[in-house]
Design a protein around this motif. Sequence first.
Motif, mmCIF file in Angstrom:
data_model
loop_
_atom_site.group_PDB
_atom_site.id
_atom_site.type_symbol
_atom_site.label_atom_id
_atom_site.label_comp_id
_atom_site.label_asym_id
_atom_site.label_seq_id
_atom_site.Cartn_x
_atom_site.Cartn_y
_atom_site.Cartn_z
ATOM 1 N N ARG A 283 0.817 -1.130 0.052
ATOM 2 C CA ARG A 283 0.165 -0.168 -0.019
ATOM 3 C C ARG A 283 1.025 1.192 0.087
ATOM 4 O O ARG A 283 0.505 2.337 -0.522
ATOM 5 C CB ARG A 283 -1.018 -0.161 1.325
ATOM 6 C CG ARG A 283 -1.965 0.905 1.405
ATOM 7 C CD ARG A 283 -2.732 0.996 2.501
ATOM 8 N NE ARG A 283 -2.128 1.112 3.754
ATOM 9 C CZ ARG A 283 -1.591 2.161 3.983
ATOM 10 N NH1 ARG A 283 -1.944 3.612 3.595
ATOM 11 N NH2 ARG A 283 -0.640 2.412 5.257
ATOM 12 N N THR A 284 2.042 0.956 0.633
ATOM 13 C CA THR A 284 2.934 2.465 0.711
ATOM 14 C C THR A 284 4.022 1.958 0.036
ATOM 15 O O THR A 284 4.673 0.816 -0.196
ATOM 16 C CB THR A 284 3.148 2.739 2.305
ATOM 17 O OG1 THR A 284 3.759 1.715 2.743
ATOM 18 C CG2 THR A 284 2.127 3.218 2.760
ATOM 19 N N GLU A 285 4.831 2.822 -0.210
ATOM 20 C CA GLU A 285 6.325 2.954 -0.876
ATOM 21 C C GLU A 285 6.890 4.325 -0.345
ATOM 22 O O GLU A 285 7.038 5.236 -0.748
ATOM 23 C CB GLU A 285 6.242 3.034 -2.444
ATOM 24 C CG GLU A 285 7.737 2.875 -3.006
ATOM 25 C CD GLU A 285 7.756 2.870 -4.569
ATOM 26 O OE1 GLU A 285 6.742 2.459 -5.166
ATOM 27 O OE2 GLU A 285 8.673 3.401 -5.030
ATOM 28 N N ARG A 288 12.186 3.793 -0.282
ATOM 29 C CA ARG A 288 12.858 3.191 -1.280
ATOM 30 C C ARG A 288 14.249 3.988 -1.747
ATOM 31 O O ARG A 288 15.125 3.472 -1.992
ATOM 32 C CB ARG A 288 12.231 2.741 -2.474
ATOM 33 C CG ARG A 288 12.845 1.973 -3.738
ATOM 34 C CD ARG A 288 11.841 1.625 -4.721
ATOM 35 N NE ARG A 288 11.406 2.607 -5.530
ATOM 36 C CZ ARG A 288 12.124 2.908 -6.740
ATOM 37 N NH1 ARG A 288 13.053 2.409 -7.070
ATOM 38 N NH2 ARG A 288 11.346 3.985 -7.407
ATOM 39 N N ALA A 307 7.243 7.857 -1.888
ATOM 40 C CA ALA A 307 6.502 7.809 -3.100
ATOM 41 C C ALA A 307 4.894 7.521 -3.181
ATOM 42 O O ALA A 307 4.523 7.938 -4.305
ATOM 43 C CB ALA A 307 7.079 6.475 -3.993
ATOM 44 N N THR A 308 4.595 7.245 -2.144
ATOM 45 C CA THR A 308 3.167 7.400 -1.869
ATOM 46 C C THR A 308 2.382 8.696 -2.076
ATOM 47 O O THR A 308 1.499 9.019 -2.695
ATOM 48 C CB THR A 308 2.747 6.569 -0.558
ATOM 49 O OG1 THR A 308 3.297 5.537 -0.239
ATOM 50 C CG2 THR A 308 1.171 6.425 -0.518
ATOM 51 N N GLU B 237 -7.061 5.403 1.145
ATOM 52 C CA GLU B 237 -5.851 4.510 1.270
ATOM 53 C C GLU B 237 -4.696 4.923 0.101
ATOM 54 O O GLU B 237 -3.890 4.643 0.135
ATOM 55 C CB GLU B 237 -6.212 3.099 1.013
ATOM 56 C CG GLU B 237 -6.820 2.547 2.090
ATOM 57 C CD GLU B 237 -6.997 0.856 1.887
ATOM 58 O OE1 GLU B 237 -6.458 0.283 0.987
ATOM 59 O OE2 GLU B 237 -7.853 0.316 2.864
ATOM 60 N N GLY B 239 -2.418 7.120 -2.251
ATOM 61 C CA GLY B 239 -1.676 7.962 -2.504
ATOM 62 C C GLY B 239 -1.441 8.707 -4.045
ATOM 63 O O GLY B 239 -1.813 7.865 -4.839
ATOM 64 N N PHE B 240 -1.095 9.905 -4.138
ATOM 65 C CA PHE B 240 -0.998 10.417 -5.430
ATOM 66 C C PHE B 240 -0.174 9.738 -6.287
ATOM 67 O O PHE B 240 -0.088 9.669 -7.522
ATOM 68 C CB PHE B 240 -0.792 11.887 -5.209
ATOM 69 C CG PHE B 240 -0.798 12.760 -6.126
ATOM 70 C CD1 PHE B 240 -2.068 12.859 -7.001
ATOM 71 C CD2 PHE B 240 0.024 13.245 -7.260
ATOM 72 C CE1 PHE B 240 -2.357 13.431 -8.272
ATOM 73 C CE2 PHE B 240 0.173 13.694 -8.142
ATOM 74 C CZ PHE B 240 -1.216 14.057 -8.995
ATOM 75 N N PHE B 241 1.105 9.320 -5.820
ATOM 76 C CA PHE B 241 1.868 8.724 -6.548
ATOM 77 C C PHE B 241 1.870 7.221 -6.522
ATOM 78 O O PHE B 241 2.868 6.568 -7.030
ATOM 79 C CB PHE B 241 3.433 9.350 -6.204
ATOM 80 C CG PHE B 241 3.596 10.910 -6.991
ATOM 81 C CD1 PHE B 241 3.767 11.126 -8.009
ATOM 82 C CD2 PHE B 241 3.135 11.895 -5.957
ATOM 83 C CE1 PHE B 241 3.806 12.280 -8.459
ATOM 84 C CE2 PHE B 241 3.499 12.998 -6.426
ATOM 85 C CZ PHE B 241 3.623 13.513 -7.600
ATOM 86 N N ALA B 242 1.145 6.524 -5.779
ATOM 87 C CA ALA B 242 1.059 5.187 -5.728
ATOM 88 C C ALA B 242 -0.231 4.696 -5.718
ATOM 89 O O ALA B 242 -0.671 4.560 -4.490
ATOM 90 C CB ALA B 242 1.902 4.648 -4.724
ATOM 91 N N PRO B 243 -1.049 4.371 -6.683
ATOM 92 C CA PRO B 243 -2.310 4.241 -6.787
ATOM 93 C C PRO B 243 -2.666 2.948 -5.850
ATOM 94 O O PRO B 243 -2.054 1.857 -5.975
ATOM 95 C CB PRO B 243 -2.632 3.854 -7.864
ATOM 96 C CG PRO B 243 -1.394 3.503 -8.765
ATOM 97 C CD PRO B 243 -0.259 4.147 -8.068
ATOM 98 N N ARG B 244 -3.416 3.080 -5.034
ATOM 99 C CA ARG B 244 -3.997 2.017 -4.327
ATOM 100 C C ARG B 244 -5.653 1.764 -4.310
ATOM 101 O O ARG B 244 -6.149 2.269 -5.159
ATOM 102 C CB ARG B 244 -3.576 2.120 -2.755
ATOM 103 C CG ARG B 244 -2.330 2.606 -2.471
ATOM 104 C CD ARG B 244 -1.318 1.396 -2.954
ATOM 105 N NE ARG B 244 0.248 1.730 -2.534
ATOM 106 C CZ ARG B 244 1.021 1.392 -3.285
ATOM 107 N NH1 ARG B 244 0.976 0.580 -4.246
ATOM 108 N NH2 ARG B 244 2.326 2.013 -3.069
ATOM 109 N N GLN B 406 11.285 8.196 -11.218
ATOM 110 C CA GLN B 406 10.214 8.635 -12.025
ATOM 111 C C GLN B 406 10.701 9.945 -12.465
ATOM 112 O O GLN B 406 11.071 10.708 -11.658
ATOM 113 C CB GLN B 406 8.890 8.592 -11.540
ATOM 114 C CG GLN B 406 8.420 7.265 -10.967
ATOM 115 C CD GLN B 406 7.262 7.249 -10.500
ATOM 116 O OE1 GLN B 406 6.048 7.935 -11.094
ATOM 117 N NE2 GLN B 406 6.787 6.817 -9.300
#
Lengths: 437, 508
Positions: A283-285, A288, A307-308, B237, B239-244, B406
């Motif tokens: 769910r989170t990053e 890294r 990154a999230t 849940e 995030g803008f840069f990591a879709p969940r 990125q």
Amino acid sequence: MRRLDLITLFLFLNLFSILVFACDDEAPAPVCPESCPLLETCEPSVGRCLAADEVEVAWVDQRPSIAVDEEGRAFVSAYVSRTEDLVFGVYDAVEQRFRYQTVASHGDVGSYNALALYPDGRPGILYYDASRSRLMYTWYDLERESWRQEVVDDTASVGVDLDLYIDKEGREHASYRDITGLALRYAQRHPGFWQPEFVDTGSDVVRQIPEAEQCPAAQRDAAQRGVGYQSHIVVQGSTPVISYYDADCGALRLARRGAEGWTVRVLAGWEAELEGLPRSRPRTEVGRFNDLAIDPLGNLMVAFHDATQGELKLARVESGTGVVVVELIDDGLRTRDEGPSLKKLVGQMPALVVDGEGTVVVAHLDADTRKLLFATRENESWRSETLGSEAPEGFFCDAVLGPDEARYVVSVNVVRLANDADVVPIELVVLSKPSRP
Amino acid sequence: MRARGITALLGVGLAMGLLMAGCERVDVGPASSSVYQEDARPSTAVYGLSPAFFDSLASTTTLPEGVGVLSWEDSIAETLADGSLLQLPIQATFEPSGLSLSLGAEGGLRLEVSYRSSLLRSRVLLKRGSETSICPLDLDLKERRLELVLMPSSGLSRQPGWQTEVVEGLTSTEPVSYSETEPCSFALESLDWALISQRIDDKLQAQVSESFAGELRALVTTELGIPLGGLAMVPLETGFFAPRQTLLASWLSEQPPWVGAGFEVTQNQGLRAAFDLWLASGEAAGCAQGLSLPERDVRPVASVPGGGKAPSGWDYDAAYWVDDGMLHEIFDRLVLHGFLCQDQEIRLSDVLPELVGLRELELEAEGRLRLQPLSSMELTLLGPRSVELRIPSLRGQLYGVLYGAQVLVASWEGELRIEADVVVSVGGLRLSVTQSDVTLVSSERELLNWLELETSLETIVAGSGEIFLERGLTLALPVPLGRGFSEVEMSREESVWGVYLKLAEREP
């Protein structure tokens, strides 16, 4: 002529000859100092000490590693992808470029590398031997006046995501990722041999990591990427400490070597109460990309990319209490003259420097412009900015504190590789100590 | 008894909520009363059930299992006229056999509950002086009937208040009857069976008042699909840069939305409940921070159409009316909280094969497309079942992955316009996209050949908008009787939006 006239004429000619002679004479040739600094030799033709300049470095497309000695001389280690060699560079302040020599070239070596200096200024480089999937170490031997290599760990496919720390006693400490075991390893050098050990295998037992911070086995099964990514190591007192990324749970971790073995904490990213079912992509990053340093009070500082959220953050682990405080350095929001703020992606590839007064500078990547941003704290708030026309354009960078507390930053702009250049130099920027408000 | 009632009870927690796709984690905890006070919008929505609904409801309502069961484990003790002492232990359970719910002639809801007859074996003990006689017998507790009227209560209650008036207590057409199972030493008929029957009724009646009336009130509220909860943003849940996984906005049953304003039940109008909507406040999503939203004119819904007919003439069962300013404010909040931010993985090589000048960079095949709202969302009614959603300003960013990091490959700004049909689905309404257009109004591309890629980018943005609407936006409604809806129609009269719904037929 009268006698007085002859004497006057004699004196005049003498004065004339002196003047003429003096004007026609060339400046005395510069001569090298009596002894040259380490890794440099006298070059009589230019009369100064120079490091070897054997290699024209092109295509550096991995992160270089920088070190600076007490005299302010900057050194880098870097991987040249075209030749698959590990090179070592000494900065020539006159020509404003690095002079490189190849230090390892047998096979594909150096794609991961980390440079550190011994107390006497000798360089040591930890690097990955991709041809044999092993971790290697090379250091400069004063007696032989040459580089020597040795195997650190070849007990499995190991040696990526590495870092090197040489402590005040000259002991070498290495952190690196075990590709086979999806684990984080640590090795310390003893006379004649390196002693590797596991730091974090991802098994997450209670004696090693608090239960609430554990990454569930089901989540690890779903992700199957393991731990130990992007490790960075420092020695706090006599205790090795490593920051790294847990790719299974998308969290930034910190491992500390104690009397009972390694203990692990999650600094950011994993929140058990928010997690749902196991998923292949966590769910989170968070973490890294990270970098680790110690401030003058002995607190651990970890700059990391969330990154999230596309942000740069800083975690401070207070010495003694172990309390973790995470603060936002740069949320990526930028105002515009017209319209609402825009969200940018910032904080990747951070390079963290903390000076003797605890002043923090974090170099990080602006993904929109591909330029380096330098984040500094002003009063209670953080400010991220480029260095204007002198701004290194990124992409990879490393930073270190030099004498007079100047910050030395090296960077490689890989974007230019594609656009216009066969040779892209590793750029060095020296930032003077920020003035305190 | 059927499980439907329980299901419906659980469904109350859902009530009306806007379920939308999101991308930014917004930490909004359970709404506090202060939030309620700050953001309450009095009487900005009205919920209605038509008289026709009640007509069809009259004899079809059933009680959930366990509701309305009366029980007695005690002993009747009476001193009879001749001085003798009577004791009659009773251990019995009285189960309701039916429930009838209808509009009362004097207003309110009329409920009739019937109890089936109950046979039980007991023994009567008669003590005369020092002599004690015991007589085994069978008792037949005859079928009983309970009639109540629930009147809407107004005032400061934050619950949909009902006042219960027991029109007729437990009544039976016949008194308790008995039969001897063994020969008795005294004449059973000499006992005052009318009094015994009254004692039993009194005992049961007390239980009706103490517990069953409350259960009935909750049941009615549930069965009628009256919203109980408050609109709250559940933490995202994503995030803008990591879709969940997307998270939702929904009602929370413990945070009621209304203060009982304008709540009435009449034979002519059916049920009308005006309620207060409130929006839980929370941090703006990172991708929408700095977004200045327009000031909305939020007004109470002053009046709603009568007659029980949808604008096109059919009889509706349930209807919602919402103030236009309120509706837009809900959308504004959703935009601000990041529900319109989109972050999706795309294959660069598939979508943008003509990347110019970037091949040498060895971008990884997987890239990311991110959409960031720069303005609020506008909603317009196009027809009875068709709406238009427009985002006047939307920013798109295309990121590629280079050496693990990125980097922005291209960005642009434009307007997104989507037409969608409102369709009924399980548990509520959803939007089905029928057409979408993207107008690119400005560009700050750096590395892409704009003209060659414009079509591709439009396709991507439109596709993303459709994903947002079709997968993300659902209007979840409380469903009367848990039956779902078969038909929907929308209207807009001045500043009031109406949604008219017909209940689906009950499954056999």
